[in-house]
Design an enzyme around this catalytic site. Structure first.
Site, PDB file in Angstrom:
ATOM      1  N   LYS A 195      15.984  -5.121   0.866  1.00 14.09           N
ATOM      2  CA  LYS A 195      14.641  -3.625   0.718  1.00 14.09           C
ATOM      3  C   LYS A 195      15.547  -2.016   1.243  1.00 14.09           C
ATOM      4  O   LYS A 195      15.971  -1.995   2.207  1.00 14.09           O
ATOM      5  CB  LYS A 195      14.105  -3.662   0.682  1.00 14.09           C
ATOM      6  CG  LYS A 195      13.141  -2.309  -0.084  1.00 14.09           C
ATOM      7  CD  LYS A 195      11.265  -2.518  -0.033  1.00 14.09           C
ATOM      8  CE  LYS A 195      10.170  -2.219  -0.833  1.00 14.09           C
ATOM      9  NZ  LYS A 195       8.766  -2.068  -0.368  1.00 14.09           N
TER      10      LYS A 195
ATOM     11  N   SER B 249       6.934  -2.829  -4.685  1.00 15.57           N
ATOM     12  CA  SER B 249       7.431  -2.208  -4.856  1.00 15.57           C
ATOM     13  C   SER B 249       9.235  -2.692  -4.257  1.00 15.57           C
ATOM     14  O   SER B 249       9.912  -2.201  -4.598  1.00 15.57           O
ATOM     15  CB  SER B 249       7.461  -0.715  -3.852  1.00 15.57           C
ATOM     16  OG  SER B 249       7.131  -1.358  -2.057  1.00 15.57           O
TER      17      SER B 249
ATOM     18  N   SER C  66       3.392  -5.071  -1.846  1.00 16.00           N
ATOM     19  CA  SER C  66       4.686  -4.389  -2.132  1.00 16.00           C
ATOM     20  C   SER C  66       5.835  -6.405  -2.333  1.00 16.00           C
ATOM     21  O   SER C  66       6.840  -5.695  -2.573  1.00 16.00           O
ATOM     22  CB  SER C  66       5.169  -3.470  -1.484  1.00 16.00           C
ATOM     23  OG  SER C  66       4.517  -2.879  -2.384  1.00 16.00           O
TER      24      SER C  66
HETATM   25  N1  GLN Z   1       1.529  -0.333  -4.706  1.00 13.74           N
HETATM   26  C1  GLN Z   1       1.388  -0.386  -3.480  1.00 13.74           C
HETATM   27  C2  GLN Z   1       0.823   1.030  -3.212  1.00 13.74           C
HETATM   28  O1  GLN Z   1       1.703   1.671  -4.022  1.00 13.74           O
HETATM   29  C3  GLN Z   1       1.327  -0.869  -2.365  1.00 13.74           C
HETATM   30  C4  GLN Z   1       2.907  -0.154  -2.078  1.00 13.74           C
HETATM   31  C5  GLN Z   1       3.457  -1.399  -1.085  1.00 13.74           C
HETATM   32  O2  GLN Z   1       3.005  -2.330  -0.501  1.00 13.74           O
HETATM   33  N2  GLN Z   1       4.377  -0.895  -0.126  1.00 13.74           N
HETATM   34  O3  GLN Z   1       0.386   1.693  -1.938  1.00 13.74           O
END
Ligand code: GLN
Length: 486
Positions: free
Chosen positions: A79, A154, A178
């Site tokens: 990532k 994400s 994410s």
């Molecule tokens: N979807 C969540 C957010 O937007 C979690 C994101 C993540 O785990 N990096 O904060």
């Protein structure tokens, strides 16, 4: 099966028995990437030349009789918020475009020692803020099960790279879901380790008390093997903890006698899709047949998890993102202006809308007069959420829930409604707030052939039980053998 469809473990066996060379594997993956990448857009950067060079080096070492480990010569995608030395690391943000970190994350250093081959960096929501990967400043990644849908986020790029056969392994990061949510929506295995299990050194910070790096893989065994390599205390991260790292492969046994599993009633709320609910309940039966005792439990503060998370995470993000000022890193406005204006314009032009929204929210909840009412209160509720889980874990070894209330949704469907988007993580964020491990595995498909994920949460530093349950389920079901056809 074709090479690109195989798990890392299967590839390892083929390499070890000299049935295929590492070079053949890398060539076959790049052929696959050439075929599908245009459609799915999982990668921001690819390192074909270096990967082939590394592969040849491995083949030479193997031909000289060198003993190889489970990840030697195995390709992996990273990532793009995890630093690979001297490789552009953008966090899918304009503000970090052309940022070349001089060092590698500790997880990456450990992977290098284990002998992996880096294939490329994957797309993500900007600074890991989002649940659909649509917040990337550069491109929209698509779900290989249906190209009109999002892959989750994400870590959407990492999940898609694995789900569409571009790589057998990937690393993601999980602050509120994410890794697990995109894994669920793409039908692969995603593991968020206990907070402190994996070093965060070299992971670009979003919310420091929640972030963890973790594996995205095709199988549970691969997840265990990858976790094995990246786990453990690191002197560069004072929040990584000095717990001994067990041999995770030993927990991969396919029965569940004596295992007690809680099914929290608060997770079967209105808003959860009927087919998701059904598949989770069917999975529960499979676990029972394998010897687990499953009982309903209560996590009464669950309804406050989303609100708590968005106060804590935005507060920490606003502080972490203050460093992007056009001086130390990445993008600086081209406009000739004074210092203060340069800061402002660089941030204005460098950050995307969602990141700005969170910086504003976070700055607000930390400001004088509001701090106690918002941030202070959120911290107290965070403790209550953790105590709910602690209490259940006195009598149970694990908790199972759906990973996501819905299957993959359409590109564009939620992008203009941040609150709706935030609900995508309703089932995953408690694990981050409490610091406990969680995995998402495939447990079926809806009528439109979209994957559904089962989440298994465990006690802090008990990844073993989480992996054991996941493995037992996987070995006794066929879902994980299905591949997306693109
Ligand atoms: N979807 C969540 C957010 O937007 C979690 C994101 C993540 O785990 N990096 O904060």
């Amino acid at each position: 099966m074709k090479l690109h469809e195989l798990s890392a473990h299967r590839l390892h066996k083929l390499i070890k028995n000299r049935e295929v060379s590492v070079e053949e594997i890398v060539i076959s993956l790049f052929q696959r990437i050439e075929k599908v990448e245009e459609k799915v857009k999982a990668f921001l950067f690819l390192y074909k030349k270096e990967a082939l060079e590394e592969a040849r080096k491995w083949d030479k070492r193997i031909s000289q009789g060198e003993d190889i480990g489970p990840l030697s010569g195995i390709p992996i995608a990273i990532k793009d918020n995890i630093c690979l030395d001297k490789k552009e690391t953008t966090c899918a943000s304009r503000i970090l475009k052309e940022f070349y970190p001089p060092y590698a994350a500790t997880a990456i250093e450990r992977l290098k020692k284990a002998g992996v081959i880096f294939i490329g960096k994957t797309n993500m929501d900007e600074f890991a803020m989002g649940s659909s990967t649509e917040n990337s400043a550069f491109q929209i990644t698509r779900n290989p099960w249906n190209l009109e849908t999002i892959p989750g986020g994400s870590s959407g790029g990492s999940a898609v790279a694995v789900a569409s056969g571009e790589v057998p392994l990937a690393l993601g990061s999980d602050t509120g879901g994410s890794i697990r949510q995109p894994a669920a929506l793409c039908g692969v295995v995603g593991l968020k380790p206990t907070y402190g299990r994996v070093s965060r050194y070299g992971l670009v910070a979003f919310a420091s008390s929640l972030d963890q790096i973790g594996p995205v893989t095709k199988t549970v065994r691969d997840s265990a093997n990858l976790l094995q390599v990246i786990s453990g205390k690191d002197e560069f991260d004072s929040t990584s903890l000095d717990y001994s790292v067990p041999d995770y492969s030993e927990s991969l046994i396919s029965e569940l006698k004596g295992i007690r599993i809680g099914l929290p009633k608060e997770y079967f709320i209105p808003g959860i899709e009927e087919e998701v609910k059904k598949k989770i309940l069917t999975a529960t039966k499979v676990l029972q047949d394998l010897g687990a005792r499953v009982e309903e439990v209560s996590l009464p503060h669950t309804e406050y998890a989303v609100a708590t998370y968005y106060l804590v995470a935005t507060a920490e993000a606003s502080s972490n993102l203050a460093r992007y000022d056009g001086v130390g890193y990445g993008y600086r406005t081209k406009e000739k202006t004074n210092l203060i204006d340069m800061y402002k314009k660089s941030r204005q032009q460098g950050f995307g809308d969602e990141v700005k929204r969170r910086i504003m929210l976070g700055t607000y909840v930390l400001s004088k007069g509001y701090y106690e009412n918002y941030y202070g209160k959120a911290q107290r509720v965070r403790t209550l959420i953790k105590e709910d889980l602690d209490k259940v874990f006195q009598d149970f070894d694990a908790v199972i829930t759906p990973t996501s209330p819905t299957v993959a949704f359409k590109v564009g469907e939620k992008i203009d409604d941040p609150l709706k988007m935030y609900l995508s993580d309703i089932f995953t964020i408690s694990a981050n707030l409490a610091g406990i491990p969680g995995i998402s595995i495939l447990c079926g498909f809806n009528k439109d052939n979209l994957p559904i994920g089962l989440q298994i949460l465990g006690k802090a530093f008990d990844e073993e039980t989480v992996l054991r349950i996941a493995y037992a389920y996987e070995q006794n079901t066929e879902w994980h053998k299905r591949r997306a056809e693109i």
